[in-house]
Design a protein around this motif. Structure first.
Motif, PDB file in Angstrom:
ATOM      1  N   ALA A  39      43.413  54.769  52.771  1.00 59.78           N
ATOM      2  CA  ALA A  39      43.895  53.444  53.167  1.00 59.78           C
ATOM      3  C   ALA A  39      43.862  52.471  51.992  1.00 59.78           C
ATOM      4  CB  ALA A  39      43.062  52.892  54.315  1.00 59.78           C
ATOM      5  N   LYS A  40      44.915  51.698  51.885  1.00 59.31           N
ATOM      6  CA  LYS A  40      45.000  50.641  50.871  1.00 59.31           C
ATOM      7  C   LYS A  40      44.341  49.379  51.423  1.00 59.31           C
ATOM      8  CE  LYS A  40      48.504  47.964  48.423  1.00 59.31           C
ATOM      9  NZ  LYS A  40      49.948  47.770  48.274  1.00 59.31           N
ATOM     10  N   SER A  41      44.600  49.091  52.704  1.00 57.14           N
ATOM     11  CA  SER A  41      43.994  47.920  53.328  1.00 57.14           C
ATOM     12  C   SER A  41      43.989  48.086  54.841  1.00 57.14           C
ATOM     13  CB  SER A  41      44.753  46.642  52.960  1.00 57.14           C
ATOM     14  OG  SER A  41      46.066  46.698  53.482  1.00 57.14           O
ATOM     15  N   VAL A  42      43.108  47.329  55.486  1.00 55.85           N
ATOM     16  CA  VAL A  42      43.027  47.289  56.944  1.00 55.85           C
ATOM     17  C   VAL A  42      43.071  45.823  57.349  1.00 55.85           C
ATOM     18  CG1 VAL A  42      41.620  47.810  58.969  1.00 55.85           C
ATOM     19  CG2 VAL A  42      41.665  49.405  57.050  1.00 55.85           C
ATOM     20  N   HIS A  43      43.974  45.481  58.261  1.00 56.91           N
ATOM     21  CA  HIS A  43      44.088  44.116  58.765  1.00 56.91           C
ATOM     22  C   HIS A  43      43.800  44.122  60.263  1.00 56.91           C
ATOM     23  CE1 HIS A  43      46.268  43.678  54.997  1.00 56.91           C
ATOM     24  NE2 HIS A  43      46.051  42.390  55.096  1.00 56.91           N
ATOM     25  N   ILE A  44      42.951  43.196  60.695  1.00 59.44           N
ATOM     26  CA  ILE A  44      42.639  43.048  62.113  1.00 59.44           C
ATOM     27  C   ILE A  44      43.170  41.695  62.533  1.00 59.44           C
ATOM     28  CG2 ILE A  44      40.820  42.945  63.846  1.00 59.44           C
ATOM     29  CD1 ILE A  44      39.115  44.620  61.884  1.00 59.44           C
ATOM     30  N   ASN A  45      44.186  41.724  63.408  1.00 59.71           N
ATOM     31  CA  ASN A  45      44.840  40.500  63.860  1.00 59.71           C
ATOM     32  C   ASN A  45      45.320  39.648  62.682  1.00 59.71           C
ATOM     33  OD1 ASN A  45      45.509  40.221  66.489  1.00 59.71           O
ATOM     34  ND2 ASN A  45      43.776  38.964  67.036  1.00 59.71           N
ATOM     35  N   GLY A  46      45.873  40.302  61.671  1.00 62.33           N
ATOM     36  CA  GLY A  46      46.438  39.602  60.527  1.00 62.33           C
ATOM     37  C   GLY A  46      45.454  39.219  59.441  1.00 62.33           C
ATOM     38  N   ILE A  47      44.174  39.500  59.643  1.00 59.83           N
ATOM     39  CA  ILE A  47      43.147  39.140  58.663  1.00 59.83           C
ATOM     40  C   ILE A  47      42.660  40.405  57.967  1.00 59.83           C
ATOM     41  CG2 ILE A  47      40.865  38.117  58.332  1.00 59.83           C
ATOM     42  CD1 ILE A  47      41.436  36.489  60.908  1.00 59.83           C
ATOM     43  N   ARG A  48      42.710  40.384  56.632  1.00 57.79           N
ATOM     44  CA  ARG A  48      42.276  41.558  55.866  1.00 57.79           C
ATOM     45  C   ARG A  48      40.794  41.809  56.096  1.00 57.79           C
ATOM     46  NH1 ARG A  48      44.156  44.320  51.103  1.00 57.79           N
ATOM     47  NH2 ARG A  48      42.400  45.306  50.095  1.00 57.79           N
ATOM     48  N   SER A  49      40.463  43.056  56.312  1.00 60.89           N
ATOM     49  CA  SER A  49      39.083  43.466  56.560  1.00 60.89           C
ATOM     50  C   SER A  49      38.658  44.425  55.463  1.00 60.89           C
ATOM     51  CB  SER A  49      38.987  44.164  57.922  1.00 60.89           C
ATOM     52  OG  SER A  49      37.716  44.722  58.097  1.00 60.89           O
ATOM     53  N   SER A  50      37.405  44.378  55.117  1.00 61.76           N
ATOM     54  CA  SER A  50      36.907  45.362  54.164  1.00 61.76           C
ATOM     55  C   SER A  50      36.374  46.537  54.979  1.00 61.76           C
ATOM     56  CB  SER A  50      35.804  44.763  53.283  1.00 61.76           C
ATOM     57  OG  SER A  50      34.725  44.320  54.079  1.00 61.76           O
ATOM     58  N   ALA A  51      37.224  47.499  55.212  1.00 57.52           N
ATOM     59  CA  ALA A  51      36.861  48.671  56.009  1.00 57.52           C
ATOM     60  C   ALA A  51      36.205  49.697  55.095  1.00 57.52           C
ATOM     61  CB  ALA A  51      38.084  49.254  56.692  1.00 57.52           C
ATOM     62  N   VAL A  52      34.920  49.538  54.863  1.00 56.33           N
ATOM     63  CA  VAL A  52      34.193  50.444  53.989  1.00 56.33           C
ATOM     64  C   VAL A  52      34.004  51.770  54.716  1.00 56.33           C
ATOM     65  CG1 VAL A  52      32.046  50.811  52.724  1.00 56.33           C
ATOM     66  CG2 VAL A  52      33.017  48.513  52.892  1.00 56.33           C
ATOM     67  N   ARG A  53      34.567  52.823  54.150  1.00 58.20           N
ATOM     68  CA  ARG A  53      34.514  54.168  54.747  1.00 58.20           C
ATOM     69  C   ARG A  53      34.912  54.156  56.222  1.00 58.20           C
ATOM     70  NH1 ARG A  53      28.828  56.397  52.741  1.00 58.20           N
ATOM     71  NH2 ARG A  53      28.336  55.187  54.552  1.00 58.20           N
ATOM     72  N   GLY A  54      35.918  53.350  56.569  1.00 60.09           N
ATOM     73  CA  GLY A  54      36.428  53.329  57.923  1.00 60.09           C
ATOM     74  C   GLY A  54      35.609  52.516  58.902  1.00 60.09           C
ATOM     75  N   ARG A  55      34.654  51.749  58.403  1.00 61.73           N
ATOM     76  CA  ARG A  55      33.808  50.946  59.277  1.00 61.73           C
ATOM     77  C   ARG A  55      34.192  49.475  59.171  1.00 61.73           C
ATOM     78  NH1 ARG A  55      31.076  55.269  57.627  1.00 61.73           N
ATOM     79  NH2 ARG A  55      29.713  56.325  59.087  1.00 61.73           N
ATOM     80  N   GLY A  68      42.956  42.563  69.091  1.00 59.60           N
ATOM     81  CA  GLY A  68      44.351  42.495  68.676  1.00 59.60           C
ATOM     82  C   GLY A  68      44.767  43.744  67.932  1.00 59.60           C
ATOM     83  N   ASP A  69      45.695  43.580  67.015  1.00 55.71           N
ATOM     84  CA  ASP A  69      46.231  44.719  66.276  1.00 55.71           C
ATOM     85  C   ASP A  69      45.339  45.064  65.086  1.00 55.71           C
ATOM     86  OD1 ASP A  69      48.473  44.900  67.913  1.00 55.71           O
ATOM     87  OD2 ASP A  69      49.584  43.462  66.695  1.00 55.71           O
ATOM     88  N   VAL A  70      45.096  46.339  64.896  1.00 56.84           N
ATOM     89  CA  VAL A  70      44.426  46.834  63.712  1.00 56.84           C
ATOM     90  C   VAL A  70      45.479  47.633  62.948  1.00 56.84           C
ATOM     91  CG1 VAL A  70      42.587  48.302  62.806  1.00 56.84           C
ATOM     92  CG2 VAL A  70      42.205  46.967  64.894  1.00 56.84           C
ATOM     93  N   ILE A  71      45.891  47.093  61.793  1.00 62.19           N
ATOM     94  CA  ILE A  71      46.958  47.675  60.986  1.00 62.19           C
ATOM     95  C   ILE A  71      46.353  48.286  59.728  1.00 62.19           C
ATOM     96  CG2 ILE A  71      49.121  47.251  59.764  1.00 62.19           C
ATOM     97  CD1 ILE A  71      49.310  46.669  62.766  1.00 62.19           C
ATOM     98  N   VAL A  72      46.634  49.562  59.514  1.00 65.69           N
ATOM     99  CA  VAL A  72      46.148  50.266  58.331  1.00 65.69           C
ATOM    100  C   VAL A  72      47.338  50.521  57.414  1.00 65.69           C
ATOM    101  CG1 VAL A  72      44.992  52.323  57.446  1.00 65.69           C
ATOM    102  CG2 VAL A  72      44.318  51.362  59.667  1.00 65.69           C
ATOM    103  N   GLU A  73      47.237  50.027  56.176  1.00 67.31           N
ATOM    104  CA  GLU A  73      48.284  50.258  55.184  1.00 67.31           C
ATOM    105  C   GLU A  73      47.787  51.335  54.225  1.00 67.31           C
ATOM    106  OE1 GLU A  73      50.694  47.902  51.671  1.00 67.31           O
ATOM    107  OE2 GLU A  73      49.366  46.782  52.980  1.00 67.31           O
ATOM    108  N   PHE A  74      48.574  52.381  54.077  1.00 65.78           N
ATOM    109  CA  PHE A  74      48.187  53.474  53.210  1.00 65.78           C
ATOM    110  C   PHE A  74      48.776  53.311  51.822  1.00 65.78           C
ATOM    111  CE2 PHE A  74      47.839  55.156  57.503  1.00 65.78           C
ATOM    112  CZ  PHE A  74      46.560  55.664  57.465  1.00 65.78           C
ATOM    113  N   LYS A  75      48.125  53.918  50.856  1.00 63.50           N
ATOM    114  CA  LYS A  75      48.565  53.862  49.452  1.00 63.50           C
ATOM    115  C   LYS A  75      49.909  54.506  49.283  1.00 63.50           C
ATOM    116  CE  LYS A  75      43.858  54.005  47.784  1.00 63.50           C
ATOM    117  NZ  LYS A  75      42.836  54.719  47.083  1.00 63.50           N
TER     118      LYS A  75
END
Length: 75
Positions: A39-55, A68-75
């Motif tokens: 994953a390049k980034s994880v956004h929860i309801n439009g706010i970037r989250s630091s998803a360390v090892r998927g947490r 809300g929406d949890v959006i994962v953007e991949f590299k």
């Protein structure tokens, strides 16, 4: 899938899931997807989250909580 946690949820075909019986407070939730480590980034309801090892950390309140929406953007 083997888990120590009594709370586990598998997402439906539309990507939605529910976790019932969570205590109130700040909780660390683990996300899993076969490509999440890429994953390049994880956004929860439009706010970037630091998803360390998927947490991710969420503040859970009494009653219904919709993150809300949890959006994962991949590299």
């Amino acid at each position: 899938l083997v888990q120590k946690s009594p709370v586990v949820s598998l997402s439906a075909s539309d990507g939605r899931c529910e976790l019932d019986g969570l205590p109130s407070g700040k909780l660390r939730i683990a996300l899993w997807h076969p490509f999440l480590r890429h994953a390049k980034s994880v956004h929860i309801n439009g706010i970037r989250s630091s998803a360390v090892r998927g947490r991710i950390e969420l503040n859970v309140h009494d009653g219904v909580n919709d993150v809300g929406d949890v959006i994962v953007e991949f590299k």
